[in-house]
Enzyme design. Structure first.
Site, PDB file in Angstrom:
ATOM      1  N   GLU A 130     -26.856   5.111 -27.352  1.00  0.00           N
ATOM      2  CA  GLU A 130     -26.033   5.960 -28.210  1.00  0.00           C
ATOM      3  C   GLU A 130     -26.526   7.413 -28.169  1.00  0.00           C
ATOM      4  OE1 GLU A 130     -23.373   4.845 -29.307  1.00  0.00           O
ATOM      5  OE2 GLU A 130     -23.664   2.671 -29.268  1.00  0.00           O
ATOM      6  N   CYS A 178     -24.573  -0.020 -38.120  1.00  0.00           N
ATOM      7  CA  CYS A 178     -25.438   0.541 -37.072  1.00  0.00           C
ATOM      8  C   CYS A 178     -25.350   2.066 -37.072  1.00  0.00           C
ATOM      9  CB  CYS A 178     -25.046   0.004 -35.696  1.00  0.00           C
ATOM     10  SG  CYS A 178     -25.495  -1.729 -35.473  1.00  0.00           S
ATOM     11  N   HIS A 206     -27.246  -0.273 -28.371  1.00  0.00           N
ATOM     12  CA  HIS A 206     -26.373  -1.400 -28.704  1.00  0.00           C
ATOM     13  C   HIS A 206     -26.458  -2.412 -27.557  1.00  0.00           C
ATOM     14  CE1 HIS A 206     -23.712   0.141 -32.110  1.00  0.00           C
ATOM     15  NE2 HIS A 206     -23.967  -1.110 -32.406  1.00  0.00           N
TER      16      HIS A 206
HETATM   17  N1  PCA Z   1     -24.303  -4.525 -35.116  1.00  0.00           N
HETATM   18  C1  PCA Z   1     -23.461  -3.949 -36.141  1.00  0.00           C
HETATM   19  C2  PCA Z   1     -24.270  -3.993 -37.402  1.00  0.00           C
HETATM   20  C3  PCA Z   1     -25.432  -4.870 -37.107  1.00  0.00           C
HETATM   21  C4  PCA Z   1     -25.410  -5.077 -35.652  1.00  0.00           C
HETATM   22  O1  PCA Z   1     -26.284  -5.669 -34.999  1.00  0.00           O
HETATM   23  C5  PCA Z   1     -22.921  -2.569 -35.762  1.00  0.00           C
HETATM   24  O2  PCA Z   1     -22.695  -2.335 -34.570  1.00  0.00           O
HETATM   25  O3  PCA Z   1     -22.708  -1.727 -36.634  1.00  0.00           O
END
Ligand code: PCA
Length: 217
Positions: free
Chosen positions: A81, A148, A175
């Site tokens: 990100e 997140c 992610h």
């Molecule tokens: N993914 C979610 C919240 C917790 C996670 O592991 C997200 O992408 O916001």
């Protein structure tokens, strides 16, 4: 002493039986990476509690770097990100609430904060390192508007150097795609083996560690 890197994952959410980032963090904390002390934490999938838990760990451990990890069950590659956005939104149709049942709509993470904050990990170097290991990865311009992103934005806001400068802590977010045990409706891409995700996180942390060591030396 070696610099500390705080690595976080999340608990399960949104109907998933588990969250692979929880196991990733546990395994990486147990491994020994040269040149850094890895400390792990698992965060609740809660708009109101996740950041408190994270910032308590940041204040306690005083890490040189923070690498937060979350699941994106529909992704086919590790997303590095670039930015946290000052918005929380789970109010639209299809967005499941967080684990406390919260469904904020168009709310700021930090009232009055800047619209977006850039992450400060060596994102491009992480991308290149993953690429040279054959691990699917891409830079991402949005971590979404769920927990997140809220954690990422809140963390970056907390770590912004004050007017007098202050301690520099690099921080960012990865992610991870789903593992084969996790099912999603109408999958667009196949899942990724856990060992690939694990190697991916290791490579990312090695890249961060190399930067920290170079900066210190
Ligand atoms: N993914 C979610 C919240 C917790 C996670 O592991 C997200 O992408 O916001």
């Amino acid at each position: 002493v070696s610099p500390t890197v705080l690595v976080t994952g999340f608990e399960a959410f949104g109907g998933h039986a588990h969250n692979p980032t929880e196991r990733l963090v546990a395994e990486l904390e147990r491994d020994r990476l040269p040149g850094v002390r890895v400390r792990g934490a698992v965060l609740p999938v809660s708009y109101s509690r996740a950041l408190q838990v994270l910032l308590a760990e940041v204040d306690r451990l005083r890490p040189a770097a923070v690498v937060c990890c979350g699941l994106d069950a529909r992704a086919g590659a590790i997303a590095i990100e670039r930015v946290g956005l000052n918005v929380k939104d789970r109010g639209d149709a299809g967005g499941r609430p967080d684990n406390d049942g919260a469904t904020p709509r168009d709310e700021p993470v930090v009232p009055g904060g800047p619209d977006g904050l850039f992450t400060t990990l060596p994102n491009r170097a992480i991308l290149d390192a993953l690429g040279s290991c054959g691990i699917p990865a891409a830079l991402s311009g949005s971590a979404g508007t769920f927990v997140c992103n809220a954690v990422l934005y809140g963390l970056l806001h907390h770590l912004r150097p004050g007017p007098g400068g202050g301690r520099q802590v690099v921080a960012g977010f990865l992610h991870f795609p789903r593992t084969p045990e996790l099912e999603v409706a109408e999958p667009a891409v196949p899942p990724t083996e856990f060992d690939v995700l694990r190697r991916g996180l290791e490579v990312a942390l090695e890249t961060v560690a190399a930067r920290l060591t170079r900066a210190a030396g």
